[in-house]
Every structure is written in C-alpha cells, then in structure tokens.
Design an enzyme around this catalytic site. Structure first.
Site, PDB file in Angstrom:
ATOM      1  N   PHE A 129     -29.890 -40.759 -10.125  1.00 52.88           N
ATOM      2  CA  PHE A 129     -30.625 -39.518 -10.366  1.00 52.88           C
ATOM      3  C   PHE A 129     -31.377 -39.139  -9.088  1.00 52.88           C
ATOM      4  CE2 PHE A 129     -34.156 -36.950 -12.121  1.00 52.88           C
ATOM      5  CZ  PHE A 129     -33.381 -35.986 -12.740  1.00 52.88           C
ATOM      6  N   ASP A 201     -34.028 -48.138 -13.699  1.00 46.41           N
ATOM      7  CA  ASP A 201     -34.435 -46.880 -14.317  1.00 46.41           C
ATOM      8  C   ASP A 201     -33.721 -46.803 -15.667  1.00 46.41           C
ATOM      9  OD1 ASP A 201     -34.689 -44.236 -15.217  1.00 46.41           O
ATOM     10  OD2 ASP A 201     -34.638 -43.403 -13.199  1.00 46.41           O
ATOM     11  N   TYR A 226     -39.172 -38.662 -23.195  1.00 43.50           N
ATOM     12  CA  TYR A 226     -38.852 -37.348 -23.767  1.00 43.50           C
ATOM     13  C   TYR A 226     -37.371 -37.146 -24.060  1.00 43.50           C
ATOM     14  CZ  TYR A 226     -38.031 -36.230 -18.790  1.00 43.50           C
ATOM     15  OH  TYR A 226     -37.609 -36.235 -17.485  1.00 43.50           O
ATOM     16  N   LYS A 227     -36.545 -38.148 -23.778  1.00 48.99           N
ATOM     17  CA  LYS A 227     -35.120 -38.030 -24.090  1.00 48.99           C
ATOM     18  C   LYS A 227     -34.866 -38.649 -25.464  1.00 48.99           C
ATOM     19  CE  LYS A 227     -33.915 -38.203 -19.166  1.00 48.99           C
ATOM     20  NZ  LYS A 227     -33.574 -36.789 -18.953  1.00 48.99           N
ATOM     21  N   ARG A 375     -22.266 -32.231 -20.470  1.00 50.02           N
ATOM     22  CA  ARG A 375     -22.791 -33.459 -21.066  1.00 50.02           C
ATOM     23  C   ARG A 375     -23.113 -33.226 -22.538  1.00 50.02           C
ATOM     24  NH1 ARG A 375     -27.731 -35.897 -17.911  1.00 50.02           N
ATOM     25  NH2 ARG A 375     -28.696 -34.065 -18.849  1.00 50.02           N
TER      26      ARG A 375
END
Length: 414
Positions: A129, A201, A226-227, A375
């Site tokens: 990322f 991560d 938050y995912k 995605r």
C-alpha cells in the site's frame, strides 16, 4: 450449473447469517466494499448519540473519568486480542495506520541500529500500500542516516535480498490490490533467520482472516478498524507490539498520553510501562467510541466461522465468474488457493473504472484501483451468498451489453 436457488440454500445453512441483522444496510444495495469501508453497525447511531449528547453534552469534562474515556485505547485493544492472536496488554487502538506505522518503523530502525549500525535496509514490496512506502521513504530521508528502502517486484525474491544489512521487513499480510495473502509464519521466520525485525500491516486482514501474531512470533503490527472491523470512516487504527519489546519500546511521538503521569504535567518525558508507550496525544473519543460497536459483533462469533464463510463466498464467486462471465474479458487476479487468499476477489478489465461505475448505478458497490482492477470485498458478517449471485449476474449483463462508459475518468474516490 449453479443457480440462484443454490445460493439461497447456502444462506439458509449459514451459521453466522444472523449477524447481518446487526448492520444498517440500504435496501436493494449489494455492498461488496467492506474491504475499503465496513458497513455501519446499528448500535453505532445510539452509541454516537450517547457520547455526543450525554457524555459530552451533559457530563462534559467529567466523562474522562465517568465514561472512562482515558482508558478507551487499552480497553479496545483488549477486545481485539482474539482477532489478532495477541496477548493481554499488547494492543492499543490509537491514531491512524500510517502514524502507527511511523512509530513502529522508527522503533525498529533505532533498535536495530543499537545492535548493529550496519543494518540500514528496509525491505518491502513495490505493490505494498503506497502510504506504507511513503512513511518508510519519509522517515529514511528525515533521519539522514543512510537507510535504504528496497522494493521487491516478486515476493519469491525475498530470500535473495535478506541479509545482515536488513533492519526490518515491512509487509502487508493481504495485498490491497490483488487480495493475495502472504504466509505470515514462514516469512516471519525467514526475517528472523537473517536478524531482521518483522513488521506487518494487517489493514486487509484484521476481522477477515484468522491471525496468530504470537504463534507466528511476529515483532510488531499495525492495522485499521474501518474496514472489516466496521469502526466507521476514519476510525482509529491499532498497533500491536510483542511484549518482549514493551519494556524498551520508544518512539519519537512521545506525547502526554504515553507519559507515566499524564496529569502531573511535568516538563520532562517519562514513558508509561507497557503498550501505553505507543500512544501520543489526546485521542479522538467520539470516533474511538464507535469502534467498540463493530468489535461487539465479532464477540458473537469466532474467526474460524468467519474464515469458513469468507472462503465459501470467494469460492462461489470464482465459480460463478467462470460459469457466467467466461469470454467477457475479465481476469481473476486473486489467488484461488485458500492459503493464499484474503477476503476479496479482484478482477482485471481494460475498462475497469467504467464497469465499476455501471455496477454501482445498478446497486452493486465494489471499488476500483488503478489502472484496471475491480475489487469486491466479501465481509462475512453481512454479505450473503445470494448477494454474490446477484452481483455476478449484474456484472455479466453489463459486460455482455457493454453498458459502461469506456472513456470514464476516475474520480478522486471511486
């Protein structure tokens, strides 16, 4: 041939299907973007009202003690132990993933420099990322100590670059673009064989796949809430530090919340013992309070049940793509093997952005990543098997009829 009725039967047998009722999901919408922003728990609205209207509005400053605001980072960290495979007092919820990565990476570099000043290399993947890479680049440049960020194009080349010059191996467990999952235990052991620290991560792992940080003997980890954890937009992240480092852990953002006597207001900094050392300044209490709403749902099941459904959803989507979308110019880029797959299915298409916008207009919400990736996040807590059937059917129609704009220009947020 798989049918929609087959998918409805799978939903009828789903042992965690009742957890979907814990979330507010718009009627008629198929939400397959929980890998980017998780759905809102129904409890979040009431919790927000309690925090804002009662704790802030009525109790005001008393709530630091009365509502235990000050203990929230540690309390939430304790609620995450089973999700991460961590031990008590090793996890704190605080700040953002990037900020926590900065703290963890800064510690790794200093710790290694004290042992061996020749260890200057940070190893990562080019496909990691971008924010993770930016943090590593920025920290290396700022320190001006000759640190070097080495990026791999193929994780298979890792044994070739790990050597006595490597300070830290910094990887994301599940790749954000492809959904590919790395073997955590194997890679951690490889890093340790060469004297490197292992920093993970877990942004696309926590709440989606079972984790065993302790069992894998990792060193440090960060991730967001938050995912898949459904903490809300911009919700605070988490940091995990193996207890073998907690006594000596130090990081440059030594704010007052990590002081051993935060309310003594002394001019000199003295760190608190334990995971509290990872904190910095005053916490975002309102957003942090909502994180617990998502974690409460996880407390009603276990990661084994969640993983089993996640894999079943993914297997179904892969089978339906083969059955319904063969010859329509979509390519699956997510590994099919269970051991190498997170909880998202990613497709490549020459006009991925235009196709995704057409899907969203038809009520199927996934997301796009440049240059050609669609995605689809499969959040097991609320995604149904029939949702997968309906989503693939809509995708098939759009592709067959070319109901998308091939010249669509990506917006800032897809």
């Amino acid at each position: 041939m798989l049918t929609r009725e087959d998918c409805l039967q799978l939903d009828a047998k789903d042992t965690i299907s009742a957890l979907r009722d814990a979330f507010d999901l718009p009627e008629g919408l198929i939400y397959l973007d929980g890998n980017s922003l998780g759905a809102k728990p129904k409890a979040a609205s009431l919790r927000a009202q309690q925090v804002v209207d009662q704790q802030w509005g009525q109790d005001l400053i008393q709530s630091w003690n009365k509502a235990h605001w000050f203990e929230l980072p540690m309390k939430l960290g304790m609620q995450m132990l089973d999700l991460l495979g961590a031990w008590p007092n090793e996890v704190a919820v605080t700040d953002t993933t990037s900020v926590n990565l900065f703290k963890a990476l800064a510690f790794c570099l200093k710790h290694q420099a004290q042992k061996d000043p020749a260890r200057k290399k940070i190893i990562s993947e080019r496909s990691n990322f971008p924010s993770d890479l930016y943090i590593a680049q920025g920290l290396s440049n700022w320190l001006e100590q000759g640190h070097e960020l080495v990026l791999l194009d193929d994780i298979a080349d890792l044994p070739k670059v790990l050597n006595e010059e490597c300070a830290v191996l910094m990887l994301t467990h599940v790749n954000y673009r492809s959904g590919a999952m790395l073997p955590m235990q194997e890679i951690t052991a490889l890093a340790h064989q060469h004297g490197a620290l292992m920093l993970w991560d877990l942004a696309h792992s926590a709440g989606a796949v079972p984790l065993d940080l302790r069992g894998c003997d990792a060193d440090l980890a960060v991730g967001c809430t938050y995912k898949y954890l459904n903490g809300g937009p911009g919700a605070p992240a988490f940091i995990w530090i193996h207890s073998r480092f907690l006594r000596d852990f130090e990081q440059p953002l030594s704010g007052w919340w990590s002081h051993i006597e935060p309310f003594a207001m002394r001019p000199e900094y003295r760190p608190t013992p334990g995971i509290g050392r990872a904190l910095c300044g005053t916490q975002c209490i309102v957003s942090m309070s909502l994180v617990e709403c998502g974690l409460d749902v996880f407390a009603r099941t276990d990661m084994q049940a969640i993983r089993a459904k996640s894999l079943a959803l993914g297997d179904l989507m892969l089978a339906l793509l083969e059955q319904e979308c063969a010859g329509l110019d979509v390519q699956v880029i997510t590994p099919r093997e269970h051991a190498r797959r997170g909880s998202q299915i990613c497709l490549a298409h020459p006009h991925a952005y235009g196709v995704m916008q057409a899907l969203i207009k038809r009520g199927v919400v996934g997301d796009y990543r440049a240059p050609d990736i669609m995605r689809f996040g499969l959040a097991p807590l609320y995604v149904r098997f029939v949702d997968i059937w309906d989503a693939v059917y809509v995708l098939k129609e759009i592709l067959q009829k070319q109901e998308y704009d091939p010249d669509a220009i990506p917006l800032l947020v897809s």
